[in-house]
Design a protein around this motif. Structure first.
Motif, mmCIF file in Angstrom:
data_model
loop_
_atom_site.group_PDB
_atom_site.id
_atom_site.type_symbol
_atom_site.label_atom_id
_atom_site.label_comp_id
_atom_site.label_asym_id
_atom_site.label_seq_id
_atom_site.Cartn_x
_atom_site.Cartn_y
_atom_site.Cartn_z
ATOM 1 N N VAL A 78 3.501 -0.332 -13.685
ATOM 2 C CA VAL A 78 3.524 1.081 -13.300
ATOM 3 C C VAL A 78 2.618 1.313 -12.100
ATOM 4 C CG1 VAL A 78 3.058 3.428 -14.089
ATOM 5 C CG2 VAL A 78 4.039 1.759 -15.670
ATOM 6 N N ILE A 79 1.458 0.646 -12.078
ATOM 7 C CA ILE A 79 0.533 0.798 -10.950
ATOM 8 C C ILE A 79 1.109 0.183 -9.686
ATOM 9 C CG2 ILE A 79 -1.781 0.207 -10.114
ATOM 10 C CD1 ILE A 79 -2.727 0.241 -13.003
ATOM 11 N N SER A 80 1.865 -0.910 -9.825
ATOM 12 C CA SER A 80 2.387 -1.598 -8.647
ATOM 13 C C SER A 80 3.469 -0.788 -7.921
ATOM 14 C CB SER A 80 2.953 -2.961 -9.050
ATOM 15 O OG SER A 80 4.108 -2.817 -9.874
ATOM 16 N N TRP A 81 4.166 0.112 -8.630
ATOM 17 C CA TRP A 81 5.242 0.873 -8.000
ATOM 18 C C TRP A 81 4.750 1.740 -6.841
ATOM 19 C CZ3 TRP A 81 10.506 1.899 -8.002
ATOM 20 C CH2 TRP A 81 11.277 1.042 -8.785
ATOM 21 N N PRO A 82 3.758 2.629 -7.033
ATOM 22 C CA PRO A 82 3.310 3.414 -5.869
ATOM 23 C C PRO A 82 2.699 2.565 -4.773
ATOM 24 C CG PRO A 82 1.884 3.773 -7.771
ATOM 25 C CD PRO A 82 3.051 3.020 -8.266
ATOM 26 N N ILE A 83 2.077 1.446 -5.125
ATOM 27 C CA ILE A 83 1.484 0.584 -4.099
ATOM 28 C C ILE A 83 2.575 -0.018 -3.219
ATOM 29 C CG2 ILE A 83 0.156 -1.535 -3.724
ATOM 30 C CD1 ILE A 83 -1.396 -0.910 -6.251
ATOM 31 N N VAL A 84 3.627 -0.556 -3.828
ATOM 32 C CA VAL A 84 4.710 -1.171 -3.057
ATOM 33 C C VAL A 84 5.453 -0.110 -2.244
ATOM 34 C CG1 VAL A 84 6.894 -2.433 -3.237
ATOM 35 C CG2 VAL A 84 4.961 -3.082 -4.673
ATOM 36 N N ILE A 85 5.696 1.047 -2.826
ATOM 37 C CA ILE A 85 6.394 2.110 -2.107
ATOM 38 C C ILE A 85 5.588 2.550 -0.887
ATOM 39 C CG2 ILE A 85 7.178 4.495 -2.244
ATOM 40 C CD1 ILE A 85 9.013 2.513 -3.642
ATOM 41 N N LEU A 86 4.273 2.730 -1.053
ATOM 42 C CA LEU A 86 3.426 3.114 0.077
ATOM 43 C C LEU A 86 3.428 2.039 1.151
ATOM 44 C CD1 LEU A 86 1.387 5.033 1.372
ATOM 45 C CD2 LEU A 86 -0.413 3.893 0.046
ATOM 46 N N LEU A 87 3.366 0.785 0.744
ATOM 47 C CA LEU A 87 3.398 -0.307 1.711
ATOM 48 C C LEU A 87 4.716 -0.314 2.478
ATOM 49 C CD1 LEU A 87 2.153 -2.857 2.933
ATOM 50 C CD2 LEU A 87 3.048 -4.154 0.989
ATOM 51 N N CYS A 88 5.824 -0.094 1.791
ATOM 52 C CA CYS A 88 7.125 -0.052 2.466
ATOM 53 C C CYS A 88 7.194 1.109 3.461
ATOM 54 C CB CYS A 88 8.244 0.080 1.429
ATOM 55 S SG CYS A 88 8.486 -1.381 0.407
ATOM 56 N N TRP A 89 6.658 2.249 3.076
ATOM 57 C CA TRP A 89 6.671 3.405 3.972
ATOM 58 C C TRP A 89 5.843 3.122 5.229
ATOM 59 C CZ3 TRP A 89 9.583 7.766 3.126
ATOM 60 C CH2 TRP A 89 9.398 8.808 4.032
ATOM 61 N N LEU A 90 4.677 2.508 5.051
ATOM 62 C CA LEU A 90 3.824 2.187 6.202
ATOM 63 C C LEU A 90 4.502 1.161 7.105
ATOM 64 C CD1 LEU A 90 0.310 2.004 4.486
ATOM 65 C CD2 LEU A 90 1.233 3.846 5.902
ATOM 66 N N LEU A 91 5.171 0.190 6.518
ATOM 67 C CA LEU A 91 5.868 -0.811 7.320
ATOM 68 C C LEU A 91 6.976 -0.169 8.149
ATOM 69 C CD1 LEU A 91 6.138 -3.796 4.805
ATOM 70 C CD2 LEU A 91 4.904 -3.798 6.971
ATOM 71 N N MET A 92 7.737 0.725 7.551
ATOM 72 C CA MET A 92 8.796 1.387 8.295
ATOM 73 C C MET A 92 8.233 2.274 9.406
ATOM 74 S SD MET A 92 11.764 0.420 7.171
ATOM 75 C CE MET A 92 12.845 1.686 7.827
ATOM 76 N N ALA A 93 7.049 2.843 9.184
ATOM 77 C CA ALA A 93 6.433 3.708 10.183
ATOM 78 C C ALA A 93 5.735 2.932 11.290
ATOM 79 C CB ALA A 93 5.443 4.649 9.509
ATOM 80 N N GLY A 94 5.719 1.588 11.192
ATOM 81 C CA GLY A 94 5.083 0.780 12.229
ATOM 82 C C GLY A 94 3.617 0.524 12.001
ATOM 83 N N LEU A 95 3.125 0.786 10.788
ATOM 84 C CA LEU A 95 1.715 0.583 10.468
ATOM 85 C C LEU A 95 1.578 -0.587 9.504
ATOM 86 C CD1 LEU A 95 0.751 4.330 9.887
ATOM 87 C CD2 LEU A 95 0.268 2.950 11.922
ATOM 88 N N PRO A 96 0.487 -1.344 9.602
ATOM 89 C CA PRO A 96 -0.537 -1.277 10.656
ATOM 90 C C PRO A 96 -0.027 -1.871 11.969
ATOM 91 C CG PRO A 96 -1.009 -3.076 9.181
ATOM 92 C CD PRO A 96 0.199 -2.382 8.605
#
Length: 314
Positions: A78-96
């Motif tokens: 359950v904890i890993s879901w928001p972490i992976v989703i946030l990482l995917c969003w940052l990757l799509m946005a060009g970050l880091p």
């Protein structure tokens, strides 16, 4: 039909060359797919950064694959879901990194998977709470919940998307703005919640009343009773309904085109409008149909396996 289809798909097909080579034959133009596959998968995302959406697809696919294994259903998942989703969003946005990518350039398969995964994941816990509220003994809460569910189920998803694009920005406080992608995902999650809530309510009604009475006699409070006794049985019953809704919602992501979001289906449609490869819609739509079928059929087979895996002993 099969001999004609085989001839069009394989025997008379053009596997390499240009648009002119394809027009000289009556079969499928797989050279078009070879030339435009990157665009179908990633749309207008910068070519030099396409490793980012590729990694997002792998992360989301890995997250779904791990979640599908009952032996890893623990708090850490359950904890890993928001972490992976946030990482995917940052990757799509060009970050880091220094190259920021606007959400207007997102498209293709990563957008389809990202919208589908986030909205469905947000909808399930909200739907559970909504279904419990609909069965509540508090009349006001029950009526509000029924009104919300029936209202959402009575309007089309296209209207929800138009609301997210045209009306929601005017309702935000002054100085606060959201891109169309987050706005659409918020409204889609609220829309899907109403449908999933009815599926969960069906599962709750399938649990015998004696289960609730037995849990109460053991001294369990309402929330512990729901978490330990009622919901595990109810959710096991509605596995086919969950999978049916998930597949339907995956196909519904193609409606994002009405607000200018290019999912994988609309990326395939746009690829066939290239002046150098004009008109090869059949090949483009066929590739996307195979992709949708693979995900939908895989989910269907998984649901059958999970039903047998979680079936109570007789």
């Amino acid at each position: 039909m099969l001999p004609l289809l085989l001839r069009w798909l394989v025997l008379d097909a053009t596997w390499h060359g240009t648009s002119a080579d394809c027009q000289a034959h009556d079969g499928a133009c797989w050279a078009f797919i070879a030339a435009k596959l990157r665009f179908i998968l990633f749309a207008f995302y910068p070519v030099e950064l396409q490793w980012r959406p590729s990694l997002v697809c792998l992360l989301l696919g890995g997250l779904l694959a791990v979640t599908a294994m009952p032996r890893v259903w623990r708090r850490e998942l359950v904890i890993s879901w928001p972490i992976v989703i946030l990482l995917c969003w940052l990757l799509m946005a060009g970050l880091p990194g220094s190259a920021r990518v606007s959400s207007n350039q997102w498209g293709g398969l990563p957008v389809t998977l990202l919208v589908w995964t986030i909205c469905f994941a947000l909808s399930i816990p909200l739907a559970v709470l909504l279904s419990l509220a609909r069965r509540s003994k508090m009349r006001a809460l029950r009526l509000l919940t029924i009104g919300y569910i029936e209202f959402m189920r009575a309007i089309p998803m296209v209207a929800i998307l138009y609301f997210a694009t045209l009306i929601l920005p005017m309702a935000l406080p002054a100085g606060l703005s959201l891109d169309k992608m987050p706005r659409a995902m918020i409204m889609i999650s609220l829309f899907w919640t109403a449908y999933i809530a009815e599926v969960v309510r069906g599962g709750l009604q399938a649990v015998p009343l004696g289960q609730e009475e037995a849990a109460s006699s053991l001294g369990l409070g309402y929330w512990r009773m729901m978490r330990l006794v009622i919901l595990p049985q109810a959710l096991r019953v509605v596995i086919p309904g969950f999978v049916n809704q998930a597949v339907g919602f995956l196909l519904a992501t193609s409606l994002l085109a009405v607000i200018g979001v290019v999912d994988v289906l609309n990326a395939a449609k746009a690829a066939a409008t290239d002046p150098n490869w004009l008109g090869f819609y059949k090949e483009a739509f066929l590739i996307v149909a195979v992709l949708y079928f693979a995900i939908g059929y895989g989910g269907s087979r998984y649901s059958h396996w999970l039903e047998r895996r979680l079936a109570p002993p007789r």
